[in-house]
Design a protein around this motif. Sequence first.
Motif, mmCIF file in Angstrom:
data_model
loop_
_atom_site.group_PDB
_atom_site.id
_atom_site.type_symbol
_atom_site.label_atom_id
_atom_site.label_comp_id
_atom_site.label_asym_id
_atom_site.label_seq_id
_atom_site.Cartn_x
_atom_site.Cartn_y
_atom_site.Cartn_z
ATOM 1 N N PHE A 13 -7.400 0.610 11.018
ATOM 2 C CA PHE A 13 -6.401 0.601 9.946
ATOM 3 C C PHE A 13 -6.993 1.160 8.655
ATOM 4 O O PHE A 13 -6.404 2.017 8.007
ATOM 5 C CB PHE A 13 -5.858 -0.807 9.722
ATOM 6 N N TYR A 14 -8.141 0.678 8.278
ATOM 7 C CA TYR A 14 -8.773 1.091 7.027
ATOM 8 C C TYR A 14 -8.979 2.606 7.002
ATOM 9 O O TYR A 14 -8.793 3.248 5.976
ATOM 10 C CB TYR A 14 -10.105 0.355 6.860
ATOM 11 N N ASN A 15 -9.325 3.164 8.144
ATOM 12 C CA ASN A 15 -9.602 4.598 8.219
ATOM 13 C C ASN A 15 -8.357 5.475 8.115
ATOM 14 O O ASN A 15 -8.489 6.676 7.893
ATOM 15 C CB ASN A 15 -10.385 4.921 9.487
ATOM 16 N N GLU A 42 -7.803 7.292 -0.298
ATOM 17 C CA GLU A 42 -8.798 6.656 -1.175
ATOM 18 C C GLU A 42 -8.181 5.607 -2.105
ATOM 19 O O GLU A 42 -8.766 4.540 -2.314
ATOM 20 C CB GLU A 42 -9.560 7.710 -1.982
ATOM 21 N N ASP A 43 -7.017 5.878 -2.661
ATOM 22 C CA ASP A 43 -6.371 4.914 -3.558
ATOM 23 C C ASP A 43 -6.001 3.632 -2.806
ATOM 24 O O ASP A 43 -6.156 2.528 -3.331
ATOM 25 C CB ASP A 43 -5.121 5.521 -4.206
ATOM 26 N N GLN A 44 -5.501 3.783 -1.598
ATOM 27 C CA GLN A 44 -5.134 2.612 -0.792
ATOM 28 C C GLN A 44 -6.374 1.810 -0.424
ATOM 29 O O GLN A 44 -6.344 0.576 -0.432
ATOM 30 C CB GLN A 44 -4.390 3.066 0.473
ATOM 31 N N LEU A 48 0.807 -1.227 0.000
ATOM 32 C CA LEU A 48 0.000 0.000 0.000
ATOM 33 C C LEU A 48 0.838 1.274 0.000
ATOM 34 O O LEU A 48 0.286 2.362 -0.139
ATOM 35 C CB LEU A 48 -0.940 0.002 1.216
ATOM 36 N N ASN A 49 2.165 1.135 0.172
ATOM 37 C CA ASN A 49 3.062 2.295 0.184
ATOM 38 C C ASN A 49 2.564 3.390 1.133
ATOM 39 O O ASN A 49 2.241 4.497 0.712
ATOM 40 C CB ASN A 49 3.254 2.861 -1.226
ATOM 41 N N ILE A 77 -9.878 -3.015 -1.055
ATOM 42 C CA ILE A 77 -11.172 -3.560 -1.497
ATOM 43 C C ILE A 77 -10.982 -4.517 -2.666
ATOM 44 O O ILE A 77 -11.588 -5.595 -2.700
ATOM 45 C CB ILE A 77 -12.152 -2.413 -1.866
ATOM 46 N N GLU A 78 -10.140 -4.161 -3.607
ATOM 47 C CA GLU A 78 -9.893 -5.036 -4.759
ATOM 48 C C GLU A 78 -9.282 -6.365 -4.326
ATOM 49 O O GLU A 78 -9.659 -7.418 -4.825
ATOM 50 C CB GLU A 78 -9.007 -4.338 -5.796
ATOM 51 N N THR A 79 -8.347 -6.314 -3.395
ATOM 52 C CA THR A 79 -7.741 -7.548 -2.878
ATOM 53 C C THR A 79 -8.804 -8.417 -2.228
ATOM 54 O O THR A 79 -8.842 -9.636 -2.436
ATOM 55 C CB THR A 79 -6.626 -7.211 -1.864
ATOM 56 N N MET A 80 -9.669 -7.801 -1.469
ATOM 57 C CA MET A 80 -10.728 -8.562 -0.791
ATOM 58 C C MET A 80 -11.717 -9.147 -1.795
ATOM 59 O O MET A 80 -12.190 -10.265 -1.614
ATOM 60 C CB MET A 80 -11.419 -7.686 0.228
#
Length: 165
Positions: free
Chosen positions: A140-142, A146-148, A66-67, A153-156
């Motif tokens: 963590f998500y918060n 937005e890009d991360q 996620l850089n 979400i895509e990984t999930m």
Amino acid sequence: MKFKKKHFIITAAILFLGIVAACGFHGLRDMGPYSLFCGKGPHPKFFGKQFSEHVLSRMDSKVEDLNLSEKQKKEYEEIRLEVKEQITMAMKKRKENFVQLQNEINKDKPDINAMAEAAKKQFNKMPVFMADNLDLFTKFYNILDEDQKIKVIETMRKKMKACQS
């Protein structure tokens, strides 16, 4: 709004299950009654440092993609420490419960009812453990931009799609 909330809950649940089941299905199998009654004992990864380090290294490798910014890295490190603490406490309690069950089964006349009740108490604690980990995931998500968040979400989504096959 409903869709986003539902999607977030599903996403958080998947991440939590990924953390808990980081050793794969063989690890879950080794936790079950087979290991309890076949003399092998629980899988060593579930009692030693290996398990928590394994989970944390898997988390780190996913987060690395996620850089994160320096600020995000500091916040992630705090969350990581909380995860480590929760895993360590859960492993300690699990070991204590296993020893208690092992002591009871080794008695001349083990009290199977007491063993079942002790196991039920442990299982009843699972929702709290899960909720705490979901809270950490939310935290963590918060911290993500937005890009991360899109990457997460895509990984999930990929993981969910793989589970459907």
